[in-house]
Design a protein around this motif. Structure first.
Motif, short mmCIF file in Angstrom:
data_model
loop_
_atom_site.label_atom_id
_atom_site.label_comp_id
_atom_site.label_asym_id
_atom_site.label_seq_id
_atom_site.Cartn_x
_atom_site.Cartn_y
_atom_site.Cartn_z
N TYR A 96 0.93 -1.06 -0.34
CA TYR A 96 -0.32 0.28 0.16
C TYR A 96 0.96 1.00 0.17
O TYR A 96 0.66 2.04 -0.01
CB TYR A 96 -1.34 0.02 1.07
N HIS A 97 2.10 1.24 -0.63
CA HIS A 97 2.78 2.21 -0.67
C HIS A 97 3.11 3.04 0.44
O HIS A 97 3.01 4.26 0.44
CB HIS A 97 2.58 3.28 -1.89
N LEU A 99 -1.70 10.31 4.68
CA LEU A 99 -1.85 9.02 4.52
C LEU A 99 -2.06 8.24 5.97
O LEU A 99 -2.37 7.20 5.49
CB LEU A 99 0.07 8.79 4.90
N ARG A 151 -4.66 5.51 5.28
CA ARG A 151 -4.01 4.35 4.52
C ARG A 151 -3.74 3.08 6.42
O ARG A 151 -3.61 2.62 5.57
CB ARG A 151 -3.55 4.52 3.44
N THR A 205 -12.70 8.27 4.32
CA THR A 205 -12.54 10.00 3.73
C THR A 205 -12.61 10.34 3.88
O THR A 205 -13.01 11.82 3.05
CB THR A 205 -12.84 9.35 1.87
N ASP A 228 -6.36 14.23 -3.45
CA ASP A 228 -5.77 13.17 -3.82
C ASP A 228 -5.78 12.38 -3.20
O ASP A 228 -5.38 11.02 -2.94
CB ASP A 228 -4.57 14.22 -3.59
N ALA A 229 -5.64 11.79 -1.12
CA ALA A 229 -5.58 11.05 -0.92
C ALA A 229 -6.56 10.26 -1.04
O ALA A 229 -6.64 9.12 -0.46
CB ALA A 229 -5.73 11.50 1.14
N ASN A 248 -6.06 8.11 -3.19
CA ASN A 248 -5.45 7.02 -3.47
C ASN A 248 -5.52 5.88 -2.69
O ASN A 248 -5.74 5.03 -2.25
CB ASN A 248 -4.49 7.54 -2.79
N ASP A 277 -7.84 3.52 -4.46
CA ASP A 277 -6.80 2.92 -4.84
C ASP A 277 -7.30 1.20 -4.34
O ASP A 277 -6.51 0.12 -4.20
CB ASP A 277 -5.20 3.03 -5.06
N ALA A 278 -6.42 1.74 -3.01
CA ALA A 278 -6.06 0.91 -1.83
C ALA A 278 -7.48 -0.44 -1.51
O ALA A 278 -7.28 -1.21 -0.89
CB ALA A 278 -6.20 1.01 -0.54
N SER A 314 -7.48 -2.55 -5.01
CA SER A 314 -6.65 -3.71 -4.59
C SER A 314 -6.97 -4.39 -3.40
O SER A 314 -6.79 -5.85 -3.68
CB SER A 314 -4.90 -3.09 -4.19
#
Ligand SMILES: Nc1ncnc2c1ncn2[C@@H]1O[C@H](COP(=O)(O)OP(=O)(O)OP(=O)(O)O)[C@@H](O)[C@H]1O
Length: 245
Positions: free
Chosen positions: A124-125, A140, A143, A163, A169-170, A173, A176-177, A180
């Motif tokens: 998860y970068h 972050l 996440r 969220t 932007d966050a 992202n 995306d998580a 995934s």
């Protein structure tokens, strides 16, 4: 009720009353494996109450909830993961320390837990913030909370407004998580106020004053709106139409 093997969550005629007040009013829906299901509704619509019922945190007044075909009362909760609206990470601890702290309740050995944490931080970068205090990682945090909620690799992940208050932007992202995780065959139930986020979901449900007004794909919601109003609209238009009708 006959259980469909594809359905991970089945809710039938679910009602929850608090005294004389009906917070969840006879709702039925099911969610298939690998689905990202978005639950939308205004403040006080009954989203969190439904989530708490599905997680087995509060008792229903009537109806049925089956998880993998088993009544929620009997279902072993370790297959469920939850990130609550007001998730709390310790600001004075580093990312890694927070995850060790929460992960220690799952019965992993220290070595296995460290391996799992490293895997998730990579996936998860978040590797670069592993040794940074949570107070200093800004956007972050969500996440990291997400990774903490999936430390035990739950089959079903429930996210309650994950969220809200997060910059755009966050938010992207974060989605995306979510995707995934769903790609691993996991099922995700997520509540949100943001209509743009609802567009990302495979399935959505609109709940208004405890009643489930719509369940289906975002496109089918817009199609129903079009068929009834003769206007092409976005998901927000469709949502407002369902609220009024
Ligand atoms: N323990 C409780 N006792 C009495 N009423 C409650 C209780 N929990 C929730 N409610 C009421 O049930 C209704 C639904 O609340 P819920 O928290 O499920 O809404 P929500 O859709 O999650 O809203 P929000 O987006 O504001 O979190 C609200 O009117 C709330 O005040």
């Amino acid at each position: 009720m006959a259980f469909d093997i594809e359905n991970v969550i089945e809710v039938e005629n679910l009602t929850k009353r608090f005294g004389n007040f009906t917070a969840v009013d006879n709702i039925s829906f099911s969610i298939k494996r690998g689905t990202v299901f978005g639950f939308l509704g205004p403040n006080g619509a009954g989203k969190t109450t439904t989530i708490k019922l599905i997680l087995g945190l509060i008792n229903k007044t009537s109806g049925k909830i089956k998880i993998f075909g088993e009544d929620i009362e009997k279902f072993s909760k370790e297959k469920l993961g939850y990130m609550s609206q007001k998730f709390s990470l310790y600001y004075d601890l580093k990312v890694f320390e927070n995850m060790i702290f929460y992960g220690s309740i799952y019965g992993y050995s220290r070595k296995d837990l460290e391996k799992r944490i490293d895997f998730l931080l990579e996936q998860y970068h978040l590797k670069e913030v592993k040794n940074i205090l949570v107070r200093d990682i800004g956007g972050l945090r969500q996440r990291v909370a997400f990774c903490t909620a999936i430390l035990h690799n739950p089959d079903i992940l429930v996210l309650d407004e994950p969220t809200s208050g997060v910059d755009p932007d966050a938010r992207i992202n974060f989605w995306d998580a979510i995707y995934s995780y769903a790609r691993e065959g996991k099922t995700v139930l997520v509540t949100t106020h943001y209509m743009d986020e609802a567009e990302f979901c495979n399935q959505i449900g609109f709940i208004i004053s405890g009643k489930l007004k719509f369940v289906g794909t975002p496109n089918s919601a817009k199609k129903i709106y079009f068929e009834n109003s003769n206007k092409i609209g976005n998901l927000e238009d469709a949502f407002l139409w369902f609220m009024e009708n």
